[in-house]
Design a protein around this motif. Sequence first.
Motif, PDB file in Angstrom:
ATOM      1  N   CYS A 256       0.835  -1.208   0.000  1.00 14.21           N
ATOM      2  CA  CYS A 256       0.000   0.000   0.000  1.00 14.21           C
ATOM      3  C   CYS A 256       0.869   1.257   0.000  1.00 14.21           C
ATOM      4  O   CYS A 256       0.583   2.224  -0.714  1.00 14.21           O
ATOM      5  CB  CYS A 256      -0.935   0.002   1.203  1.00 14.21           C
ATOM      6  SG  CYS A 256      -2.305  -1.178   1.095  1.00 14.21           S
ATOM      7  N   MET A 257       1.937   1.241   0.789  1.00 15.73           N
ATOM      8  CA  MET A 257       2.827   2.398   0.803  1.00 15.73           C
ATOM      9  C   MET A 257       3.535   2.542  -0.540  1.00 15.73           C
ATOM     10  O   MET A 257       3.757   3.667  -1.021  1.00 15.73           O
ATOM     11  CB  MET A 257       3.848   2.273   1.935  1.00 15.73           C
ATOM     12  CG  MET A 257       4.617   3.565   2.201  1.00 15.73           C
ATOM     13  SD  MET A 257       5.771   3.456   3.593  1.00 15.73           S
ATOM     14  CE  MET A 257       7.255   2.907   2.746  1.00 15.73           C
ATOM     15  N   ALA A 258       3.874   1.423  -1.166  1.00 14.00           N
ATOM     16  CA  ALA A 258       4.533   1.468  -2.471  1.00 14.00           C
ATOM     17  C   ALA A 258       3.628   2.118  -3.520  1.00 14.00           C
ATOM     18  O   ALA A 258       4.095   2.899  -4.361  1.00 14.00           O
ATOM     19  CB  ALA A 258       4.936   0.067  -2.915  1.00 14.00           C
ATOM     20  N   LYS A 259       2.346   1.800  -3.471  1.00 14.66           N
ATOM     21  CA  LYS A 259       1.409   2.427  -4.406  1.00 14.66           C
ATOM     22  C   LYS A 259       1.398   3.937  -4.210  1.00 14.66           C
ATOM     23  O   LYS A 259       1.368   4.705  -5.188  1.00 14.66           O
ATOM     24  CB  LYS A 259       0.009   1.853  -4.218  1.00 14.66           C
ATOM     25  CG  LYS A 259      -1.017   2.410  -5.198  1.00 14.66           C
ATOM     26  CD  LYS A 259      -2.391   1.785  -4.994  1.00 14.66           C
ATOM     27  CE  LYS A 259      -3.393   2.364  -5.992  1.00 14.66           C
ATOM     28  NZ  LYS A 259      -4.749   1.778  -5.799  1.00 14.66           N
ATOM     29  N   GLN A 260       1.425   4.384  -2.959  1.00 15.83           N
ATOM     30  CA  GLN A 260       1.464   5.813  -2.689  1.00 15.83           C
ATOM     31  C   GLN A 260       2.765   6.430  -3.196  1.00 15.83           C
ATOM     32  O   GLN A 260       2.767   7.531  -3.744  1.00 15.83           O
ATOM     33  CB  GLN A 260       1.316   6.074  -1.186  1.00 15.83           C
ATOM     34  CG  GLN A 260       1.237   7.559  -0.838  1.00 15.83           C
ATOM     35  CD  GLN A 260       1.359   7.828   0.645  1.00 15.83           C
ATOM     36  OE1 GLN A 260       1.793   6.975   1.414  1.00 15.83           O
ATOM     37  NE2 GLN A 260       0.982   9.026   1.049  1.00 15.83           N
ATOM     38  N   GLU A 261       3.876   5.709  -3.030  1.00 15.41           N
ATOM     39  CA  GLU A 261       5.159   6.202  -3.520  1.00 15.41           C
ATOM     40  C   GLU A 261       5.106   6.463  -5.025  1.00 15.41           C
ATOM     41  O   GLU A 261       5.596   7.491  -5.510  1.00 15.41           O
ATOM     42  CB  GLU A 261       6.263   5.192  -3.217  1.00 15.41           C
ATOM     43  CG  GLU A 261       6.572   5.014  -1.743  1.00 15.41           C
ATOM     44  CD  GLU A 261       7.446   3.796  -1.499  1.00 15.41           C
ATOM     45  OE1 GLU A 261       8.227   3.430  -2.409  1.00 15.41           O
ATOM     46  OE2 GLU A 261       7.353   3.190  -0.420  1.00 15.41           O
ATOM     47  N   MET A 262       4.528   5.516  -5.770  1.00 13.12           N
ATOM     48  CA  MET A 262       4.464   5.659  -7.221  1.00 13.12           C
ATOM     49  C   MET A 262       3.685   6.913  -7.629  1.00 13.12           C
ATOM     50  O   MET A 262       4.026   7.593  -8.602  1.00 13.12           O
ATOM     51  CB  MET A 262       3.791   4.435  -7.861  1.00 13.12           C
ATOM     52  CG  MET A 262       4.463   3.102  -7.609  1.00 13.12           C
ATOM     53  SD  MET A 262       6.205   3.040  -8.060  1.00 13.12           S
ATOM     54  CE  MET A 262       6.960   2.979  -6.440  1.00 13.12           C
ATOM     55  N   ALA A 263       2.642   7.232  -6.858  1.00 10.30           N
ATOM     56  CA  ALA A 263       1.772   8.355  -7.199  1.00 10.30           C
ATOM     57  C   ALA A 263       2.314   9.694  -6.722  1.00 10.30           C
ATOM     58  O   ALA A 263       2.106  10.724  -7.378  1.00 10.30           O
ATOM     59  CB  ALA A 263       0.377   8.127  -6.615  1.00 10.30           C
ATOM     60  N   GLU A 264       3.044   9.704  -5.595  1.00  7.75           N
ATOM     61  CA  GLU A 264       3.352  10.976  -4.941  1.00  7.75           C
ATOM     62  C   GLU A 264       4.823  11.369  -4.963  1.00  7.75           C
ATOM     63  O   GLU A 264       5.138  12.553  -4.814  1.00  7.75           O
ATOM     64  CB  GLU A 264       2.839  10.952  -3.499  1.00  7.75           C
ATOM     65  CG  GLU A 264       1.330  10.769  -3.433  1.00  7.75           C
ATOM     66  CD  GLU A 264       0.775  10.904  -2.020  1.00  7.75           C
ATOM     67  OE1 GLU A 264       1.570  11.219  -1.110  1.00  7.75           O
ATOM     68  OE2 GLU A 264      -0.428  10.703  -1.851  1.00  7.75           O
ATOM     69  N   VAL A 265       5.718  10.411  -5.116  1.00 10.89           N
ATOM     70  CA  VAL A 265       7.133  10.772  -5.193  1.00 10.89           C
ATOM     71  C   VAL A 265       7.439  11.058  -6.655  1.00 10.89           C
ATOM     72  O   VAL A 265       7.909  10.199  -7.409  1.00 10.89           O
ATOM     73  CB  VAL A 265       8.032   9.648  -4.637  1.00 10.89           C
ATOM     74  CG1 VAL A 265       9.496  10.067  -4.702  1.00 10.89           C
ATOM     75  CG2 VAL A 265       7.646   9.341  -3.191  1.00 10.89           C
ATOM     76  N   THR A 266       7.138  12.273  -7.061  1.00 15.27           N
ATOM     77  CA  THR A 266       7.259  12.670  -8.460  1.00 15.27           C
ATOM     78  C   THR A 266       8.318  13.741  -8.680  1.00 15.27           C
ATOM     79  O   THR A 266       9.127  13.648  -9.597  1.00 15.27           O
ATOM     80  CB  THR A 266       5.904  13.186  -8.978  1.00 15.27           C
ATOM     81  OG1 THR A 266       5.453  14.249  -8.124  1.00 15.27           O
ATOM     82  CG2 THR A 266       4.863  12.069  -8.981  1.00 15.27           C
ATOM     83  N   LEU A 267       8.319  14.761  -7.832  1.00 11.80           N
ATOM     84  CA  LEU A 267       9.276  15.853  -7.948  1.00 11.80           C
ATOM     85  C   LEU A 267      10.217  15.841  -6.751  1.00 11.80           C
ATOM     86  O   LEU A 267       9.775  15.652  -5.621  1.00 11.80           O
ATOM     87  CB  LEU A 267       8.558  17.206  -8.010  1.00 11.80           C
ATOM     88  CG  LEU A 267       7.590  17.404  -9.180  1.00 11.80           C
ATOM     89  CD1 LEU A 267       6.882  18.743  -9.034  1.00 11.80           C
ATOM     90  CD2 LEU A 267       8.333  17.329 -10.505  1.00 11.80           C
TER      91      LEU A 267
END
Length: 338
Positions: A256-267
């Motif tokens: 679940c945390m990995a999914k958030q990483e993909m979406a939010e760790v962008t810039l």
Amino acid sequence: MEVLDVKEIPTHVFQLKHRHDTASKSLALVIPGSPGMGHFYIPFATRLFQLGGGSYDIAIVSHAGHSPGFLRPTTVEHHRQAGDFSGKSVEKPEATNMPNTHDDGGSSLDATQHSATISEDRDWYCLEEQIAHKLAFIEQYASHVDTVYLIGHSIGSWIVLQMMKVIEPSKVKKIVLLFPTIELMGETPKGILLAPLFSSLRLPFTFGVWCLSWIPDAAKRFLLKHHFYTTPDDQVRHMTQGAINIDSKAIHNVLCMAKQEMAEVTLPPLEVIDAHIDKIVFYYGVGDKWNIDSCYSNMCERYPDHEEVHLCKQGYAHAFVETSSNEMAKFVFSKILP
């Protein structure tokens, strides 16, 4: 490895301390990647401790909810009802705009600045809660420390940079980011490849892990030793110990945390990097599938005069803890105590 209450969350923490008459005033704090189980980093931390020769203590803080057996829905509900995580919804962290609690000259940590809520329908700890969790460890167990060396690996590098929005800058002497995943995670080869695992395949995979939990420990050890066949003998024991007790609840948190990483760790958090560039050491891997090729070159272009943007020439893997703990410990030591 011991279990400490960090923000009332049972957490695996590995600590090495020198036997001084008084508590050490320096701490090297290791923030793991994901899965965030501290067992994997014990050989690395042990070697770094030995190289320090008494210059600093060491702590590895596992991620909240990633320690096998330590997170249940009832535990999360307890934190929600207790008000440990405030707010009505989980806010997406801004890349460059988060409150800095030391603007008024104060030196205390305020982990609530990085607290997101445990929502009614979420039973896992998000990135903001992981940041608050690590800040809480410093406040609870290292408030006496004058000097901190922050060492982040993979997503731990992003967490470290977010922590710098709260920690008093004068307290942190060096920031070492190993194979940092601080931008464009969803666009990396691994991010693209594993995206289904973090979403549509998450429940089937978690169920598979639950099924594997019924396998006898002897069989698990046999399988894990074969999986870590390239890992040196002095490291494989800790790798096996960390993986053998993994359960479906911990895997659920990781995915679940990995999914958030993909979406939010962008810039990348450039405001933080700009403010502390003189303390930061970047170490990128060649062919690292958790970064796109331009991440290293972009960082070099952003900071052309900064000599601490390194590209691995030895071919160490992103998961360096499997094969290169001793070598990476030597590199980190050379940067924190040159």
